[in-house]
Design an enzyme around this catalytic site. Structure first.
Site, PDB file in Angstrom:
ATOM      1  N   SER A   1       0.693  -0.826  -0.310  1.00 24.42           N
ATOM      2  CA  SER A   1      -0.301  -0.019   0.423  1.00 24.42           C
ATOM      3  C   SER A   1       0.572   1.182  -0.107  1.00 24.42           C
ATOM      4  O   SER A   1       2.371   1.094   0.343  1.00 24.42           O
ATOM      5  CB  SER A   1      -0.934  -0.469   1.116  1.00 24.42           C
ATOM      6  OG  SER A   1      -0.072   0.291   2.335  1.00 24.42           O
ATOM      7  N   LYS A   2       0.244   1.765  -0.320  1.00 26.15           N
ATOM      8  CA  LYS A   2       1.270   3.465   0.245  1.00 26.15           C
ATOM      9  C   LYS A   2       2.267   4.206   0.986  1.00 26.15           C
ATOM     10  O   LYS A   2       3.398   4.390   1.562  1.00 26.15           O
ATOM     11  CB  LYS A   2      -0.563   4.591   0.243  1.00 26.15           C
ATOM     12  CG  LYS A   2      -0.423   5.536  -1.709  1.00 26.15           C
ATOM     13  CD  LYS A   2      -0.049   6.737  -1.370  1.00 26.15           C
ATOM     14  CE  LYS A   2       0.342   6.722  -3.311  1.00 26.15           C
ATOM     15  NZ  LYS A   2       1.169   6.517  -4.118  1.00 26.15           N
ATOM     16  N   ARG A   3       1.703   2.882   2.096  1.00 27.21           N
ATOM     17  CA  ARG A   3       2.167   3.378   3.362  1.00 27.21           C
ATOM     18  C   ARG A   3       3.895   2.705   3.105  1.00 27.21           C
ATOM     19  O   ARG A   3       4.747   3.006   3.258  1.00 27.21           O
ATOM     20  CB  ARG A   3       2.179   1.831   4.603  1.00 27.21           C
ATOM     21  CG  ARG A   3       1.244   2.955   5.292  1.00 27.21           C
ATOM     22  CD  ARG A   3       0.586   2.189   6.724  1.00 27.21           C
ATOM     23  NE  ARG A   3       0.268   0.840   6.539  1.00 27.21           N
ATOM     24  CZ  ARG A   3       0.800  -0.423   5.807  1.00 27.21           C
ATOM     25  NH1 ARG A   3       2.413  -0.529   6.603  1.00 27.21           N
ATOM     26  NH2 ARG A   3       0.459  -1.251   5.833  1.00 27.21           N
ATOM     27  N   HIS A   4       3.783   1.964   2.175  1.00 30.24           N
ATOM     28  CA  HIS A   4       5.259   1.538   1.534  1.00 30.24           C
ATOM     29  C   HIS A   4       5.945   2.189   1.017  1.00 30.24           C
ATOM     30  O   HIS A   4       7.599   1.554   0.679  1.00 30.24           O
ATOM     31  CB  HIS A   4       4.980  -0.497   0.952  1.00 30.24           C
ATOM     32  CG  HIS A   4       4.454  -1.256   2.247  1.00 30.24           C
ATOM     33  ND1 HIS A   4       3.333  -1.135   2.029  1.00 30.24           N
ATOM     34  CD2 HIS A   4       4.510  -1.862   3.524  1.00 30.24           C
ATOM     35  CE1 HIS A   4       2.516  -2.499   3.130  1.00 30.24           C
ATOM     36  NE2 HIS A   4       4.044  -2.393   4.202  1.00 30.24           N
ATOM     37  N   GLY A   5       5.177   3.250  -0.082  1.00 25.25           N
ATOM     38  CA  GLY A   5       6.091   4.190  -1.230  1.00 25.25           C
ATOM     39  C   GLY A   5       5.780   3.281  -1.481  1.00 25.25           C
ATOM     40  O   GLY A   5       4.519   3.828  -2.463  1.00 25.25           O
TER      41      GLY A   5
END
Ligand code: GLU
Length: 469
Positions: free
Chosen positions: A241-245
């Site tokens: 997800s976005k959290r990971h980059g």
């Protein structure tokens, strides 16, 4: 030899090309290209509210960057709605589908009753075996007659045999009351008409496969080979997800990862061929098979991506690498380079491509040839241009002037100078880097001297020896 392979990538144009979508496209592309087959592209744009032409364009752009060329025209699913409806009507005529006049309230009542009795709430319509004579003059949907009593087996090349009891399937709607086809029908009709032999897609579609198989079976169409691949996870094991980059293929393009490195990395993300990590496109095409796809989700690892990209940059053929580098500069909005700079760049490619993992890193190393005199040293480089260092540069200059402009002669001249002045080369390297490039991270001093040529290099050294005091 078995029949020609036809694969497809079928993105929904609701956003950019997701890195997971890019991998799905790559797997389909590799599978087809390695077998002399066809790789088709279908845009699943039936959801008009969520689809946009911009998203389609972004997906095509991402695929073009990754070099995933498709055969034939791009197919729009929405434009094939009439054909989807035709198949629903064919099933109706064959008695494999039926008109259902149930209202929303009646369906809700069915579900409530089923819930109360602890039974499955999957809808089985009372109109299923009704007589046409009993049909009211009212809106209806066309539903498929879901099979009863047995088990459906999805023979999946990755997941193995996946069994689904027929009781878990409902009398699925094929055509809504306004005559529009449902997505599940569209996918099957399109895949069949496009001659798709292998459906390779994310395992979030595994449960759809059972519902889609009902349609294949009712139409007596041959089933495609299924391969549902596990989704990509982040380094922490959670769904990417976005959290990971970055999630978009284009973001990776703009970060300056070379497409070949990205392809290599994405191919290894969930698929393996022995211990091979670094490989060429030709090897990937030759080796890629469904048996090598793992059952558990792969974890995205930026370090590994960078490592592979570095290897691809280092081993790229110079002219092709330069083309790709220039395309990257254009993509990030840089102006075209004049011919003199292009010539310098091509002379320097050998020294630039070592140890650069991305195009920005490569450009950073190329900065010495992109800048013009007078060179503005950056802060770190300025520190190497103190009065003592400038003294070194001035007294070194005549030695360089007298040397013939070859690597050996320049190395010998600097070594002699260092010896006779009791200096280590390291003491001279910093000031020379600052003088030649205006920065401290550069290719080797001798590479720069040779690429720049005698006149330009000496002029830069003289400038630095005088200025910045
Ligand atoms: N349009 C679907 C998606 O973007 C893919 C459907 C399929 O591959 O069958 O997830």
């Amino acid at each position: 030899m078995s029949a020609a392979v036809v694969t497809r990538f079928a993105p929904s144009p609701t956003g950019y090309l997701h890195i997971g979508g890019a991998r799905t496209a790559l797997f389909n592309w590799l599978y087809a290209r390695g077998r002399g087959g066809k790789f088709l592209l279908r845009i699943e744009d039936t959801d008009r509210a969520r689809s946009s032409p911009e998203a389609s364009a972004a997906i095509l752009q991402g695929m073009a960057w990754l070099g995933l060329d498709h055969d034939g025209d791009v197919i729009s699913q929405f434009e094939r709605a009439d054909r989807h409806a035709e198949v629903a009507n064919e099933l109706l005529a064959a008695g494999k589908a039926f008109k259902c006049f149930a209202t929303q309230d009646e369906i809700e009542a069915f579900r409530e009753a089923a819930r109360a009795e602890g039974k499955s709430t999957l809808y089985r319509s009372p109109w299923r075996d009704s007589d046409a004579a009993s049909h009211p003059d009212a809106p209806y949907v066309i539903r498929i007659k879901a099979p009863s009593g047995g088990t459906m087996v999805i023979k999946d090349e990755v997941q193995g045999d996946v069994r689904i009891a027929h009781e878990q399937l409902d009398d699925m709607i094929l055509l809504r009351s306004d005559g529009t086809p449902v997505y599940m029908l569209a996918v099957v009709v399109d895949d069949h008409d496009m001659g798709v032999t292998h459906v390779i897609r994310g395992d979030d579609h595994l449960s759809n496969a059972a519902r889609q198989m009902m349609i294949y079976e009712a139409m007596e169409w041959p089933l495609p080979v299924y391969a549902h691949i596990p989704l990509i996870h982040g380094p922490d094991g959670k769904k990417l997800s976005k959290r990971h980059g970055a999630l978009g293929a284009q973001e990776y393009q703009l970060m300056g990862y070379p497409a070949a490195g990205m392809r290599n990395y994405l191919a290894r993300l969930g698929w393996s061929h022995g211990d091979d990590e670094f490989f060429s496109d030709a090897q990937a095409r030759e080796w890629f098979d469904l048996a090598g796809i793992g059952k558990s989700p792969a974890r995205f690892d930026t370090k590994k991506l960078e490592h592979l990209c570095g290897q691809h940059i280092a081993t790229s053929e110079n002219a092709a690498l330069q083309q790709e580098l220039l395309a990257f500069r254009t993509a990030i909005g840089e102006n075209n380079l004049p011919d003199v700079k292009l010539a310098l760049l091509s002379d320097a490619m050998n020294c630039l491509k070592e140890r650069a993992k991305t195009f920005p890193e490569l450009l950073e190393k190329a900065e010495f040839l992109l800048v013009d005199r007078p060179i503005e040293p950056d802060e770190k480089a300025l520190k190497s241009l103190d009065p003592v260092s400038r003294g070194i540069l001035s007294t070194l200059t005549p030695h360089l002037q007298n040397a013939s402009w070859t690597r050996d002669a320049l190395e010998a001249a600097t070594a002699d100078y260092a010896d006779s002045n009791g200096l280590k080369f390291g003491k001279m390297a910093g000031p020379l880097r600052a003088a030649l490039a205006g920065r401290s991270v550069t290719p080797s001093v001798f590479d720069m001297l040779l690429v720049l040529g005698r006149d330009e290099a000496l002029a830069r050294i003289k400038d630095a020896a005088q200025e910045h005091g």
